[in-house]
Design an enzyme around this catalytic site. Sequence first.
Site, PDB file in Angstrom:
ATOM      1  N   HIS A 107     -28.502  29.932  43.822  1.00 35.10           N
ATOM      2  CA  HIS A 107     -28.409  28.287  43.831  1.00 35.10           C
ATOM      3  C   HIS A 107     -29.485  28.184  42.935  1.00 35.10           C
ATOM      4  O   HIS A 107     -29.947  28.374  42.699  1.00 35.10           O
ATOM      5  CB  HIS A 107     -28.898  27.408  45.181  1.00 35.10           C
ATOM      6  CG  HIS A 107     -30.089  27.966  45.811  1.00 35.10           C
ATOM      7  ND1 HIS A 107     -31.087  27.598  45.679  1.00 35.10           N
ATOM      8  CD2 HIS A 107     -30.319  29.080  46.905  1.00 35.10           C
ATOM      9  CE1 HIS A 107     -32.312  27.806  46.373  1.00 35.10           C
ATOM     10  NE2 HIS A 107     -31.224  28.813  47.147  1.00 35.10           N
TER      11      HIS A 107
ATOM     12  N   ASP B  21     -36.729  31.211  44.573  1.00 34.04           N
ATOM     13  CA  ASP B  21     -35.983  30.937  45.762  1.00 34.04           C
ATOM     14  C   ASP B  21     -34.726  30.035  45.147  1.00 34.04           C
ATOM     15  O   ASP B  21     -35.875  28.870  44.980  1.00 34.04           O
ATOM     16  CB  ASP B  21     -36.338  30.789  47.191  1.00 34.04           C
ATOM     17  CG  ASP B  21     -35.311  30.010  48.202  1.00 34.04           C
ATOM     18  OD1 ASP B  21     -34.276  30.538  47.522  1.00 34.04           O
ATOM     19  OD2 ASP B  21     -35.844  30.114  49.160  1.00 34.04           O
TER      20      ASP B  21
ATOM     21  N   GLU C   4     -29.198  23.670  47.850  1.00 33.06           N
ATOM     22  CA  GLU C   4     -28.897  24.529  48.816  1.00 33.06           C
ATOM     23  C   GLU C   4     -30.500  23.931  49.515  1.00 33.06           C
ATOM     24  O   GLU C   4     -30.684  23.838  51.024  1.00 33.06           O
ATOM     25  CB  GLU C   4     -29.261  25.612  47.918  1.00 33.06           C
ATOM     26  CG  GLU C   4     -29.116  27.335  49.106  1.00 33.06           C
ATOM     27  CD  GLU C   4     -29.945  26.930  50.167  1.00 33.06           C
ATOM     28  OE1 GLU C   4     -30.455  28.476  50.270  1.00 33.06           O
ATOM     29  OE2 GLU C   4     -31.682  26.570  49.545  1.00 33.06           O
ATOM     30  N   GLU C   5     -31.861  24.066  49.212  1.00 36.24           N
ATOM     31  CA  GLU C   5     -33.031  23.367  49.662  1.00 36.24           C
ATOM     32  C   GLU C   5     -32.529  21.937  50.707  1.00 36.24           C
ATOM     33  O   GLU C   5     -33.777  22.035  52.210  1.00 36.24           O
ATOM     34  CB  GLU C   5     -33.891  23.664  48.560  1.00 36.24           C
ATOM     35  CG  GLU C   5     -34.502  24.586  47.697  1.00 36.24           C
ATOM     36  CD  GLU C   5     -34.380  25.839  48.891  1.00 36.24           C
ATOM     37  OE1 GLU C   5     -34.596  25.546  50.457  1.00 36.24           O
ATOM     38  OE2 GLU C   5     -34.678  26.884  48.235  1.00 36.24           O
TER      39      GLU C   5
ATOM     40  N   HIS D 198     -40.687  29.154  49.423  1.00 29.91           N
ATOM     41  CA  HIS D 198     -41.028  27.995  49.163  1.00 29.91           C
ATOM     42  C   HIS D 198     -42.915  27.296  49.289  1.00 29.91           C
ATOM     43  O   HIS D 198     -43.466  26.360  50.229  1.00 29.91           O
ATOM     44  CB  HIS D 198     -40.424  27.359  50.734  1.00 29.91           C
ATOM     45  CG  HIS D 198     -39.297  26.894  50.627  1.00 29.91           C
ATOM     46  ND1 HIS D 198     -38.751  26.177  51.250  1.00 29.91           N
ATOM     47  CD2 HIS D 198     -38.269  27.608  50.459  1.00 29.91           C
ATOM     48  CE1 HIS D 198     -37.348  26.584  51.792  1.00 29.91           C
ATOM     49  NE2 HIS D 198     -37.118  27.535  50.578  1.00 29.91           N
TER      50      HIS D 198
END
Length: 353
Positions: free
Chosen positions: A65, A178, A210-211, A320
Amino acid sequence: MDSIDLIKKLSDVEGISGFEDNVLEVIKDEMKNFYNIEKDSMNNLYINNILPEERKKPVIMLEAHSDEVGFMIQSIEGNGLLKFIPIGGWSSQQVQAHKVKIQNSEGKYINGIISSVPPHFLKNDGKTEIKDMFIDIGAFSYEEVKEIYKIEIGAPVIPNVVCEYNEISKLFLGKAFDDRIGCAIITEVMKDIKNENLNVDVVGVISSQEEVGLRGAIVSSQKALPNVAIVLEGPPADDTFRNKYTSQGGIGKGVQIRHIDPTMIANPRLVKFIKDIAKKYNIKYQETVRESGGTNAGKIHLENLGIPTIVLGVPVRYAHSHHNFVSLNDYQETVKLVKALIKELNENIIKNF
């Protein structure tokens, strides 16, 4: 290919959920001389996508992603401070006093910091929730923000971080691993296999959003319709707070093979095949059984009447947050494993999954 430059470039580029355009431009520029590239209205990117009626071999989808966690401007205060909301999962303890950049209506980036209260004025435990924080760009009025800085409600806010690479530790320090690390893997693997004589066709998919709920993958998996899906992720490392027996996401311990998370139980026959290939090619790997979290695999494995799907990860310390560590060695082991899987897969093996 220079993996270091590619990873740094993808880490630095701006792209919170829904605003992934700059990320896609980097990948398109890398791939334009190798494959046909398509983009849909969800901002999903398809590399070498093959229509179902034109397929002569099983299709393997490599998926990652493009979006990163960030923030969005919700309102502008009279004193020039900016109220914001989180985009993706953030902990309030990781947010205050960090630099950010806000994309204004002209496409320019305005630097700011997430406001914090000096320790001299703190009371009780001093904790502040994200809903009570503001972004300070050095403006003093609503009018200044709107007229001079051209910032509007709905503007995306990105962590302001420049990626660094340490030659000694072979670690990157940057943002958004990420899942830009997964995007880098797909970019590098797709280039490397371009002229290989394979028993499968390979499609690269860079999914959006995606997140915020695995949204892009719902669309991209329906378009790609693969026979097998390999999801490349930047999962959170756990080696700073677990011991060597319980840690399942250690930096420098190789590619992470995921058995389960709340969104998917990996196909056990596919897991066994991957572990056998890793051993055959002497590729370092680690395994994880996750009690929390999820990836696009949660949506992908339910499409096309069921798709054998696996999540392979390059562990990311402090995912994150504004600043992450990731290992070049783990990245290289993952690239090696993905290429070995592509080389070894064929129609008969896939039928037995």
